[in-house]
Each structure stands twice: as structure tokens, then as C-alpha cells.
Design an enzyme around this catalytic site. Structure first.
Site, short mmCIF file in Angstrom:
data_model
loop_
_atom_site.label_atom_id
_atom_site.label_comp_id
_atom_site.label_asym_id
_atom_site.label_seq_id
_atom_site.Cartn_x
_atom_site.Cartn_y
_atom_site.Cartn_z
N ASP A 74 0.75 -1.23 -0.02
CA ASP A 74 0.11 0.03 -0.01
C ASP A 74 0.72 1.46 0.08
O ASP A 74 0.55 2.43 -0.64
CB ASP A 74 -1.07 0.10 1.19
CG ASP A 74 -2.18 -1.07 0.83
OD1 ASP A 74 -2.34 -1.47 -0.13
OD2 ASP A 74 -2.81 -1.24 2.02
N SER A 75 2.13 1.33 0.64
CA SER A 75 2.60 2.59 0.52
C SER A 75 3.05 2.91 -0.84
O SER A 75 3.60 3.87 -0.77
CB SER A 75 3.96 2.37 1.77
OG SER A 75 5.14 1.77 0.97
N GLY A 112 0.46 4.95 -1.46
CA GLY A 112 0.19 5.79 -0.59
C GLY A 112 -0.92 5.29 0.58
O GLY A 112 -1.77 5.02 0.16
N GLY A 157 -1.50 7.34 3.97
CA GLY A 157 -2.11 8.33 4.55
C GLY A 157 -3.00 9.24 3.60
O GLY A 157 -3.93 9.88 4.01
N PHE A 197 -5.36 8.40 1.93
CA PHE A 197 -6.54 8.11 1.84
C PHE A 197 -7.38 8.18 3.23
O PHE A 197 -8.36 7.63 3.48
CB PHE A 197 -6.58 6.61 1.21
CG PHE A 197 -6.06 6.28 -0.12
CD1 PHE A 197 -6.95 7.03 -1.12
CD2 PHE A 197 -5.00 5.80 -0.28
CE1 PHE A 197 -6.59 6.86 -2.38
CE2 PHE A 197 -4.37 5.38 -1.59
CZ PHE A 197 -5.16 6.03 -2.72
N TYR A 216 -9.99 -2.14 1.11
CA TYR A 216 -10.09 -1.93 2.41
C TYR A 216 -10.15 -0.71 3.20
O TYR A 216 -9.56 0.28 2.64
CB TYR A 216 -8.70 -2.72 2.80
CG TYR A 216 -8.48 -4.15 2.40
CD1 TYR A 216 -9.37 -5.07 2.86
CD2 TYR A 216 -7.31 -4.50 1.63
CE1 TYR A 216 -9.37 -6.19 2.38
CE2 TYR A 216 -7.28 -5.83 1.40
CZ TYR A 216 -8.16 -6.48 1.58
OH TYR A 216 -7.87 -7.94 1.25
N TYR A 273 -8.38 0.85 6.68
CA TYR A 273 -7.69 0.21 7.73
C TYR A 273 -8.11 1.46 8.99
O TYR A 273 -8.16 2.48 8.43
CB TYR A 273 -6.52 0.29 7.45
CG TYR A 273 -5.71 -0.94 6.76
CD1 TYR A 273 -5.87 -2.12 6.98
CD2 TYR A 273 -5.38 -0.73 5.41
CE1 TYR A 273 -5.45 -3.26 6.65
CE2 TYR A 273 -5.10 -1.92 4.72
CZ TYR A 273 -5.00 -3.07 5.30
OH TYR A 273 -4.64 -4.21 4.48
N HIS A 295 -2.84 -10.26 5.71
CA HIS A 295 -2.31 -8.88 5.85
C HIS A 295 -0.99 -8.82 6.71
O HIS A 295 -0.97 -9.50 7.81
CB HIS A 295 -3.50 -7.84 6.58
CG HIS A 295 -4.70 -7.88 5.80
ND1 HIS A 295 -5.03 -6.76 5.00
CD2 HIS A 295 -6.03 -8.50 6.01
CE1 HIS A 295 -6.40 -6.86 4.59
NE2 HIS A 295 -6.92 -8.30 5.16
CU LIG Z 1 -8.37 -8.92 4.66
#
Ligand SMILES: [Cu+2]
Ligand SMILES: *[C@@H]1O[C@H](CO)[C@@H](O)[C@H](O)[C@H]1NC(C)=O
Length: 545
Positions: free
Chosen positions: A372-373, A376, A378, A380, A457, A459, A508
Site C-alpha cells: 500500500d505505501s 500511499g 495516509g 486516503f 480495504y 484500515y 495482511h
Molecule cells: Cu483482509
């Protein structure tokens, strides 16, 4: 009953009612009331020096952008839909001060570190990505290419993330090279045409060798909750070239069958030699609308004597705690200079990475690893909904970001801070055998939260500060599971979640950076004599979707 006794009883009743009213009046004045004002002063003072950790202000982003545009030799565009072959100013973010400089300043032994920004430019016209350091803020006068200093190599343009400018071209590409060439199939299988289209989810990584930029696209119904509405078409697009005219379709996967070209799929579909998908209208099983009405309002949080914490700029005070915070567009939420009872116990706690790794028989998902980084995290962090995402009475903080946009953007109420009861005592003991006695402590803790909705997702990131000096970092995953269209063999890699839809098996991984400075910096940790603080350093929880 004689009238004397009757009158006496009436008098007694009257006196008792009046007395009750008076007593209720007196006692209700004494009862705790919800107070917007803090009744007791805070224990500490806000730390002005924490501003060195603050994200750039809207004005600072604008100043840096203006400065970069003045560098005519860089030939940068800030247009939202800059094409990949031009030079695009992708990101402006705070460049954190060096720890030694920051500590010296915090401890009154050094000057204020120069405030600096990191600027990322996608030089499509030149074939590379550059990271520049720009300083001093708020009125930048200098910039320096720090790419090789930070990454030990040059960064090829293909390593960039997809921008809005490239997405626009990708959707045009789907229209021109897929949908319009497969009209009959698109209509019969997916009801596409006459204003109806499909949405798309990209799978990652975009290839297996460095330099690859080939993305499997999982096509989805264009409805709310599209992530669990796959239609049964995956297409591998080669978009390596910064010139979109050179992009091509390399493979297709339709209803469990592979094809090497759009023409092959079209020919075999028209000839009726393949297994077809016949479109069937059905209600959206993934709608976000609530299906039942709540019985009545649930329990609410209120602060009877005002808040025991305070947020000023990017600094938080709470009972014995104090810390600074920020939100990086790339990595996410972070806190600095975390102090308990005046003593620094952590220099930094920060979200660094969230990865999810999938299994499937469908091509995109076979290799999917969302890092994800790379997109990006933050960036989102959107507005938090009062009463759902955080208690209504929480303190809400706006954030400002500059990533893949033409102007800095404000994200209203995207961080929340609240104190609440954790639902269990922090400690308690009932002495049964001797000295019958009880001692317990209410477990109120301060929570700082952001929620990042990265594609499917969401988070929920929490930093929790307890009264006993423990700090907890945790994350919960919610949102939609990533899915694929159900084909033969699918069920070895997940569960069916709706008709023809498989929720794919996955794991994850979450990374935090934890830089503890208990009794001084880590170099001195060996000399530490009294580590009396109990630190529950890290606790990662990932509940499911
Ligand atoms: Cu999951
Ligand atoms: C983009 O690619 C097409 C097809 O290869 C070519 O005709 C065109 O000149 C290219 N455009 C640029 C700006 O290089």
C-alpha cells in the site's frame, strides 16, 4: 376518619412533596453535569517546538509548488491530468528533521532545524523519477536532487505509481481497445453499452521484473460495492510506454478461459466455441445501505467535567502524556516525542506499511500483492463520521495534503482524538483471604485515530495512550474483501461470498516503526538503570471484513 386526621394527612403529603422538590433541586445541582468547559486545569503545557513535526500547511504546499514551477529548466506541470510523457509534480510532503537535530532543539541544546519539503517529480519526458529537497520553508530558496542519496540508485519512470493523468488514459484505452471492439460480448455478458460501462480494479505488482508495467485489470460492475461485483473478465494491459499510443492488450481471461488477443476472444465468442457468461440482472448484494433500523439510540460518550486532553496544532496533552503528531501522505499516521510524566519514552511511533498477499486461480489475483505505501496510505485518510468512526464528542482535526493534485487539498476532520472507557478496569484486586479490601482503577485511555480507505480495504489506525504509561498501536481491517469471478478451481483459494463471487484468501502484513527512547536514546540504553515504565509496545489486530 375524622376531618382533623384527614387534614393532617393532606398537610403531611404537601410538606413531603415540597421537601422532595427542594431536596431534588439541591442534589441535582450537585450532580455532575456535562460540561463543555474543562473543570480542572491540564497537567502540562503545549510544546511549541512540536511544530517541526507538523505536516506542511496549505500555504507551505502552495509556496513549494510555486517555487518548483519557477524552476523553468525542470519544465514541470501541475495539471491534474498531465499525461505520463510530461513532467508531473506528483507529491509534496514534509521532510522530517534529522533525529539528532530535533532532539537537540527539543532539549534546548540546539537551534531549530531548517524546515524542509520533499518533492517528487515524475519526469515522463526524461524517463526518470526525481526526489528533491526544497528549503527553507515557508519561503523556499533552494532545491537539491536527493534521489541517489536516498535510494542509492536512479529511479526509472516505470517505477512510478499510476496517476490520475494515466488513469484517464487507461479508461480511454479500455473504451477504445476493448469495449468498442467487443460490443456484442460486452452487451450479452455484462450489459455494457448505452451509457452503461464497467469499473476496474488493478492487480499488483505490475509484472515480475524490474521495469515491467503490465497490469492485470479485474473488471467489475459499476455499482456501489464494486469490489465484490466482478463480472468475469480480466485483461492484461502493457502500459510500459509513457506514450499511450504504444499500450497494448497482452492477454485476456474470460469466464475461466485464456485468450492472447481481443480478436481471438471476439472470433471464438462469435463462433460460439467458448463458455459464455449470460448477463442476469440481480439486486446489488454489496450495497452500503443499512438493511435494518436500529432499535434505539446506542450508548453515548460524554465528558462530564470537560475533556482531560487538549489538542493544539499538532500537539496533544492528556493527563501525564504529551506527544506531537502528523500524517504522511505516503506512510500514514505518526507520533513523535512521546512523553509520559515529562519523560520522553519514544521518539517516533509510525505506520510504515500495509501489505496484503492473495491466492486465486484467476490471473490478476494469483500474483496480487498490494504494497500500500507504493500507492500511499495516509493520502486516503478521509473525513471521519461523527458517531460512527469516532464518538460524536471527539476532537476532530483537519489534514492537508499534496499528492496527485493540482492544488493542496484539505481533508476535514480526518483525525480524531478522544478519551473513552476501555470497558475493563486497568487493574483491580479483591482481597479474599485476609484484610477484605478492594482496589481498582478505571481504564480510561486516549485514542488517536485515522481511517484510510485504500481501495477495497478500510484500515482503522489507533494509537492508544493508557494511564499506566502503556502505549498501544493497533489496526483493524474492514471494508470489502478483494474478490474474483467464480470459475472452476476457485474454491481452493477462498470462499464464495455471493452468486459467482469468490472472496479471495489473503494475509495482511502491517509494519510500524517504533523508536523507543526510554531513559535516553537507544545508544545509551545499556546504561539505563530504572526502566520503571511498563510498555506494551505493539499490538496488531486485524479483524476481518
Ligand atoms: Cu483482509
Ligand atoms: C507515440 O506513439 C505513436 C505510435 O507508436 C507514434 O506515432 C507517435 O509519434 C508517438 N508520439 C510521441 C510524442 O512520441
Amino acid at each position: 376518619m375524622n376531618s382533623g386526621v384527614k387534614w393532617l394527612l393532606i398537610l403531611f403529603a404537601l410538606v413531603s412533596i415540597i421537601l422532595n422538590i427542594i431536596l431534588i433541586g439541591i442534589y441535582s445541582n450537585r450532580a455532575p453535569k456535562c460540561s463543555a468547559q474543562r473543570l480542572h486545569p491540564l497537567r502540562g503545557k503545549h510544546e511549541e517546538r512540536s511544530l517541526m513535526f507538523a505536516d506542511l500547511t496549505q500555504e507551505e504546499y502552495a509556496q513549494v509548488q510555486r517555487y518548483m514551477l519557477q524552476q523553468k529548466d525542470l519544465d514541470i506541470s501541475t495539471n491534474r491530468i498531465t499525461e505520463p510523457r510530461a513532467n508531473f509534480l506528483f507529491l509534496i510532503d514534509l521532510s522530517l528533521p534529522k533525529k539528532a537535530d530535533a532532539l537537540a532543539y527539543l532539549d534546548g541544546k540546539g537551534a531549530q532545524p531548517v524546515r524542509e519539503a520533499t518533492v517528487v517529480v515524475f519526469h515522463g519526458a526524461r524517463g526518470f523519477i526525481k526526489e528533491y529537497l526544497v528549503w527553507p520553508l515557508p519561503n523556499p530558496k533552494h532545491h537539491r536532487d536527493v534521489t541517489t542519496e536516498r535510494y542509492k540508485r536512479e529511479l526509472p519512470i516505470n517505477a512510478r505509481t499510476v496517476t490520475v493523468g494515466e488513469y484517464v488514459l487507461l479508461f480511454q484505452f479500455f473504451e477504445k481497445n476493448l469495449f468498442s471492439k467487443l460490443k456484442k460480448l460486452m452487451k450479452e455478458s455484462f450489459d455494457v453499452g448505452q451509457g452503461k460501462t464497467l469499473n476496474a480494479l488493478e492487480q499488483m505488482p505490475r509484472g515480475l521484473r524490474s521495469g515491467d508495467r503490465k497490469t492485470w485489470i479485474n473488471f467489475l460492475k459499476d455499482v456501489s460495492g464494486m469490489y465484490v461485483n466482478p463480472v468475469g473478465l480480466n485483461v492484461l494491459i502493457n502500459h510500459e510506454s509513457v506514450n499511450a499510443s504504444n499500450w497494448k492488450v497482452e492477454r485476456l481471461f474470460y469466464n475461466g478461459q485464456y485468450f492472447d488477443s481481443v480478436e481471438e476472444l471476439k472470433r471464438k465468442y462469435d463462433a460460439g466455441t467458448i463458455k459464455k457468461i449470460i448477463y442476469k440482472d440481480s439486486p446489488n448484494h454489496a450495497s452500503l445501505k443499512t438493511r435494518t433500523k436500529p432499535l434505539q439510540i446506542g450508548p453515548q460518550l460524554f465528558y462530564a467535567e470537560g475533556k482531560r486532553f487538549s489538542v493544539s496544532h499538532n500537539h496533544v496533552l492528556y493527563l501525564d502524556w504529551s506527544f506531537a503528531f502528523g500524517l504522511s501522505s505516503l506512510t500514514g499516521m505518526r507520533v513523535f516525542d512521546v512523553r509520559f510524566s515529562g519523560e520522553r519514552i519514544a521518539y517516533e511511533l509510525s505506520v510504515q506499511e500495509a501489505i496484503s498477499v492473495y491466492g486465486s486461480v484467476t490471473p490478476g489475483m494469483i500474483l496480487t500483492k498490494f504494497v500500500d505505501s507504493s500507492i500511499g496510505i495516509g493520502r486516503f485518510a478521509h473525513e471521519l463520521v461523527r458517531g460512527v468512526d469516532c464518538p460524536s464528542e471527539a476532537t476532530y482535526v483537519d489534514t492537508y495534503r499534496y499528492i496527485d493534485v493540482p492544488v493542496p487539498v484539505r481533508f476535514r476532520n480526518s483525525i480524531c482524538v478522544f478519551e473513552h472507557n476501555m470497558g475493563q478496569p486497568l487493574r483491580r484486586h479483591f482481597s479474599d483471604f485476609s484484610h477484605h479490601s478492594f482496589g481498582g482503577m478505571v481504564n480510561s485511555a486516549l485514542v488517536m485515530r485515522t481511517i484510510t480507505a485504500i481501495g477495497n480495504y478500510d484500515y482503522m489506525w489507533d494509537f492508544v495512550f493508557y494511564q499506566n504509561g502503556a502505549v498501544e498501536v493497533k489496526v483493524h481491517a474492514t471494508g470489502y474483501v478483494s474478490s474474483s469471478y467464480l470459475v472452476d478451481g476457485s474454491l481452493r483459494y477462498g470462499h464464495q461470498v455471493a452468486e459467482n463471487v469468490q472472496g479471495n484468501i489473503h494475509t495482511h502484513f502491517i509494519n510500524f516503526k517504533v523508536d523507543l527512547d526510554i531513559s535516553g536514546k537507544w545508544q545509551n540504553a545499556g546504561e539505563a538503570q530504572d526502566e520503571s515504565l511498563l510498555l506494551k509496545v505493539i499490538c496488531v489486530k486485524s479483524t476481518h471484513h
